[in-house]
Design a protein around this motif. Sequence first.
Motif, PDB file in Angstrom:
ATOM      1  N   GLU A   1       0.834  -1.215   0.000  1.00 20.48           N
ATOM      2  CA  GLU A   1       0.000   0.000   0.000  1.00 20.48           C
ATOM      3  C   GLU A   1       0.863   1.258   0.000  1.00 20.48           C
ATOM      4  O   GLU A   1       0.568   2.216  -0.728  1.00 20.48           O
ATOM      5  CB  GLU A   1      -0.928   0.008   1.226  1.00 20.48           C
ATOM      6  N   LEU A   2       1.918   1.269   0.806  1.00 20.76           N
ATOM      7  CA  LEU A   2       2.818   2.427   0.834  1.00 20.76           C
ATOM      8  C   LEU A   2       3.508   2.619  -0.514  1.00 20.76           C
ATOM      9  O   LEU A   2       3.640   3.751  -0.992  1.00 20.76           O
ATOM     10  CB  LEU A   2       3.853   2.276   1.953  1.00 20.76           C
ATOM     11  N   LEU A   3       3.944   1.529  -1.122  1.00 18.82           N
ATOM     12  CA  LEU A   3       4.565   1.619  -2.451  1.00 18.82           C
ATOM     13  C   LEU A   3       3.588   2.215  -3.455  1.00 18.82           C
ATOM     14  O   LEU A   3       3.964   3.086  -4.258  1.00 18.82           O
ATOM     15  CB  LEU A   3       5.039   0.236  -2.921  1.00 18.82           C
ATOM     16  N   ASP A   4       2.348   1.763  -3.415  1.00 21.46           N
ATOM     17  CA  ASP A   4       1.321   2.289  -4.327  1.00 21.46           C
ATOM     18  C   ASP A   4       1.100   3.781  -4.105  1.00 21.46           C
ATOM     19  O   ASP A   4       0.972   4.546  -5.061  1.00 21.46           O
ATOM     20  CB  ASP A   4      -0.004   1.541  -4.147  1.00 21.46           C
ATOM     21  N   LYS A   5       1.043   4.197  -2.843  1.00 24.01           N
ATOM     22  CA  LYS A   5       0.822   5.610  -2.535  1.00 24.01           C
ATOM     23  C   LYS A   5       1.995   6.469  -3.000  1.00 24.01           C
ATOM     24  O   LYS A   5       1.794   7.553  -3.541  1.00 24.01           O
ATOM     25  CB  LYS A   5       0.599   5.802  -1.025  1.00 24.01           C
ATOM     26  N   ILE A   6       3.213   5.992  -2.787  1.00 26.70           N
ATOM     27  CA  ILE A   6       4.390   6.752  -3.221  1.00 26.70           C
ATOM     28  C   ILE A   6       4.390   6.899  -4.735  1.00 26.70           C
ATOM     29  O   ILE A   6       4.723   7.967  -5.259  1.00 26.70           O
ATOM     30  CB  ILE A   6       5.695   6.084  -2.738  1.00 26.70           C
TER      31      ILE A   6
END
Length: 163
Positions: free
Chosen positions: A20-25
């Motif tokens: 999820e963090l990778l997607d947001k970044i």
Amino acid sequence: MNTSTTVLKRLKTDHDRQRELLDKIAQTSGDSEERQTLFTQLTKELKSHAAAEEQAVYSEMLAEPEVSGETRHSVAEHHEIDEMLNDLAATDMSSPGWLQKFKEFDHRYRHHINEEEDDHFPDFAEQIDDAMDKEMTETFDERKKVEKESAEVTPEKEENAKE
């Protein structure tokens, strides 16, 4: 065989949060406050996760001949990922090079966690009994908290950032 180990479920939950963090970044741009904040969160999450995973799970799995090769492989990948994170931290977030490096990092990290979940975790589960699972889970939870408190974004010197 323990098909429902708590510690492996914890690791998978972490992996999902990291995805999820990778997607947001990936949805951010430039040297924005949002990108900086998310990257710091990701870095602390990944560094604390890897350290706790190595201390709680890998330390035990290295002693199991059936999975010691897989375990060494994952530890080596943790070091590569840490180097990539440090290189990203040393790169100007507003440069086109940062996004390219991030995409390479994203691909490499997703490969790592998918390999762990699909290949290594089922093999690890065969080695973990209930008592070991309880101990590993407690160690993972304790170490993750401690490691996250001390984890920091540690860039290489900007002039040493890889091209």
